[in-house]
Design an enzyme around this catalytic site. Sequence first.
Site, mmCIF file in Angstrom:
data_model
loop_
_atom_site.group_PDB
_atom_site.id
_atom_site.type_symbol
_atom_site.label_atom_id
_atom_site.label_comp_id
_atom_site.label_asym_id
_atom_site.label_seq_id
_atom_site.Cartn_x
_atom_site.Cartn_y
_atom_site.Cartn_z
ATOM 1 C CD GLU A 42 -2.907 1.402 2.356
ATOM 2 O OE1 GLU A 42 -4.225 1.961 2.774
ATOM 3 O OE2 GLU A 42 -2.035 0.989 3.937
ATOM 4 C CE LYS A 112 -7.353 1.608 3.733
ATOM 5 N NZ LYS A 112 -6.070 2.006 4.060
ATOM 6 C CB CYS A 147 -4.301 -1.677 4.454
ATOM 7 S SG CYS A 147 -3.545 -1.008 6.220
#
Length: 260
Positions: A42, A112, A147
């Site tokens: 990321e 995300k 994440c």
Amino acid sequence: MRAALIQLHVSSEETAAQRWERAERILSQLKDRAVDLILLPELWGVGFSNFAQYREAAEPLHGETQIRLARWARDANAHIVTGSFIEKQEECLYNTTMLLDNSGNVMGNYRKIHLFGYNSQEQQLLTAGDKTSEIQTRYGKVGLATCYDLRFPEQFRRMVSRGTEAFLICAAWPKARIDDWKLFCRARALENQSFLLACNTCGKWNGEEGGGHSMIVSPEGKILAQAGEEEELLLADIDLQEVKDFRARFPALHDYTCIS
């Protein structure tokens, strides 16, 4: 399918150009390794906690990240999960990941959904995505996540309901919560009877240390390969047929009931 996870060292002591140079040096090692899939972590280009540089580092979807990594997809004849970058679309910024095919073409992208708010400016600076991403490849259907998404199991169950057999995750997960990382990676794989490939960063930025421990987890929740705490190239062979076999042998997903 042979997968390669590039666990990159990301620190405030180097420039984006230096990180690109090191990433491409590792990518050059994969040309003759018969690798099918490569994952990067990321925001490795800018550094997750380098919030002051987000807007300056932002690029369009088909920008530097896609252009430079497309070359390596072709050279290695491999699919590449680009790791995430700051995508700019009009006035909005996103934490975006792409999957490139072995010709360097974009097969799909993911913004995300769950932006991190704890000691972080990600929620203030970026716009959250609103769609999961499931992509059909020649190996099987994969789902992209990033994440903090690991803490939200509903996202992964939705991807599985749409046919996903392997989760491909880029992360900048900190060492301070690395036990959580290990738990969530195994849990998301096991409860969804899916492979999970999670590529993390290491190194220090603004006092925060990346946790490393990138890993590949089987549909039965077993860690098949795991990196340490330093920069590392993690390789493992997986067969997505194992997903079908395990789901047929132990059909827990068929017993799932959504409780309102």
